[in-house]
Scaffold this motif. Structure first.
Motif, PDB file in Angstrom:
ATOM      1  N   GLN B   5       0.948  -1.035  -0.191  1.00 38.96           N
ATOM      2  CA  GLN B   5       0.006  -0.237  -0.436  1.00 38.96           C
ATOM      3  C   GLN B   5       0.962   1.443  -0.199  1.00 38.96           C
ATOM      4  N   GLN B   9      -2.820   5.325   0.898  1.00 37.85           N
ATOM      5  CA  GLN B   9      -3.766   3.619   1.500  1.00 37.85           C
ATOM      6  C   GLN B   9      -4.291   3.466   2.321  1.00 37.85           C
ATOM      7  N   LYS B  12      -6.132   6.181   4.817  1.00 36.22           N
ATOM      8  CA  LYS B  12      -7.594   5.716   4.715  1.00 36.22           C
ATOM      9  C   LYS B  12      -8.357   4.883   4.579  1.00 36.22           C
ATOM     10  N   SER B  13      -7.480   3.619   5.312  1.00 30.31           N
ATOM     11  CA  SER B  13      -8.517   2.769   5.583  1.00 30.31           C
ATOM     12  C   SER B  13      -8.679   2.006   6.331  1.00 30.31           C
TER      13      SER B  13
END
Lengths: 245, 245
Positions: B5, B9, B12-13
């Motif tokens: 990642q 990313q 964001k998660s």
DNA sequence: TGAATTGGTGTCTTTAGGCCACTAAGATGT
DNA sequence: ACATCTTAGTGGCCTAAAGACACCAATTCA
């Protein structure tokens, strides 16, 4: 309203994830004496965020393994170095909205003093590299993840301050050592020369060492070897070490 | 896996509620001088857990209002006392699985020194009572919520230690004060007599005070009034105050 | 107006560390 | 073998900062 509940009812319905909680971790500055220098252990981050950057070793509290905060520090230390009876001291806690991109975060910071040759460095999943860095190389050039430079600076400052009025450096030496070795350890940390007689008188008056009966040979006149007296605790002098006037 | 990642990313998660997080709060020992005694502020808990028990004032970090940890401490202090420029110092952080019934918890502890007559005590929703308690009354008889007795003990110990080699007590006095008042403040905290001449020489050599030009009258010979010199910072002596031999 | 009380100083002693020269004992080189 | 170098360890004087204590100074109060 809470006032009508019993504590039991309250606790039953309590869920910490209903609240804003900061990310809380434990980081540490692990110091050792190596190549006649004070060095600190850094790890290269193997995970986001700050992946690939150098940082102080640390991690999250493991609710299963850690009963109290210091357990988390000791666990991290053992994972990285294999050492399990260090001198360990909490330095400070840093927290803020901007120090970690994941959000409001808090890090409880410890420093440890360990004996270099008891160490077995071990990278593990969370860091693909580990290295000792002389604190003299912790300059503006060196970048560290998060606010770890500030954190490390606080640890170094605490160590230097405390060495002025305690016997802390004993913890950086192996079981047996000579007075000259101890003096050199003080000198390295304080980064200044200490007068031999003053130093020895100070240590002698504190009555914290005992002769092991053994001598260290090899460099001209043999030197008596000492160990810390069993009571162990760190000694506090009433006056700071001064060094040359 | 994380390694593939980007940090963006990953962030964001990322959701902190996917992890075990300790309950994190900020508590403080607010000290003042009142009736010739060192006293500490306690609040009666108005909410579960430990409802109705006396505790150190404190609370949770407010992600909106607090940019860094000390902001939370200052905010709590202002809420309870109305004082907004105290001497504030972080003491230690306590954390463990059993110190709070809600689960693994961490408290970052500060102490503050404030001037008694700048205080406006204010109970608010989170505590239905507030009181000053002389630290001499913090004995085995007195019960406090959670591990606050241990926490408070750490604060008192830090304060007493630091008073031996700093000018901290200046922060417990109003803008103008006499040397005798300052000496008494040291004596109250250290709980021992100090020799007048030694004390005055020490303060004088430190060069931290300046005469205001005013005198305090009323008790026999008038006494010169002093204030802390503007640079303000806390002075560190190289030697501990000793008291009678 | 003089004793009591509190503010403030002079000065001697004590303590712990700085300074520096000296002795002690083994290593090294010829 | 023995002089010289190096590191270990000590003796003794000096100084800085604190303790002890007597004393002087300025006000209140009876």
């Amino acid at each position: 309203m809470t006032a009508k509940q019993t504590e039991k009812q309250f606790l039953k319905s309590y869920n910490i994830h209903d609240f804003d909680v900061p990310l809380t971790s434990v980081d540490m500055a692990i110091f050792t004496l190596k190549d006649e220098q004070l060095q600190v252990l850094l790890v290269k981050r193997a995970q986001h965020p700050a992946l690939g950057q150098w940082a102080l070793p640390g991690g999250f509290i493991d609710f299963k393994k850690d009963k109290v905060l210091a357990d988390a520090a000791r666990r991290k230390l053992a994972e990285k170095t294999g050492v399990d009876t260090p001198y360990l001291e909490q330095v400070a806690t840093f927290g803020g909205a901007d120090r970690d991109p994941r959000g409001w975060s808090v890090t409880i910071t410890y420093f440890a003093l360990i004996v270099c040759d008891e160490v077995e460095l071990s990278g593990d999943e969370s860091s693909d590299d580990v290295k000792w860095v002389p604190i003299k190389d912790i300059t503006n050039k060196l970048e560290l993840a998060f606010d770890h430079k500030q954190v490390l600076a606080a640890c170094i400052e605490r160590l230097k301050n405390k060495v002025q009025y305690t016997s802390l450096p004993v913890n950086l030496l192996p079981e047996e050592f000579t007075l000259t070795e101890l003096q050199q350890t003080f000198e390295i940390i304080l980064d200044k020369k200490i007068e031999k007689k003053s130093f020895r008188r100070r240590i002698d008056d504190a009555d914290i060492l005992e002769e092991t009966g053994n001598m260290k040979t090899g460099s001209n006149r043999p030197a008596k070897l000492y160990r810390a007296k069993p009571k162990g605790e760190n000694f506090y002098f009433t006056r700071n070490i001064e060094g040359p006037r």
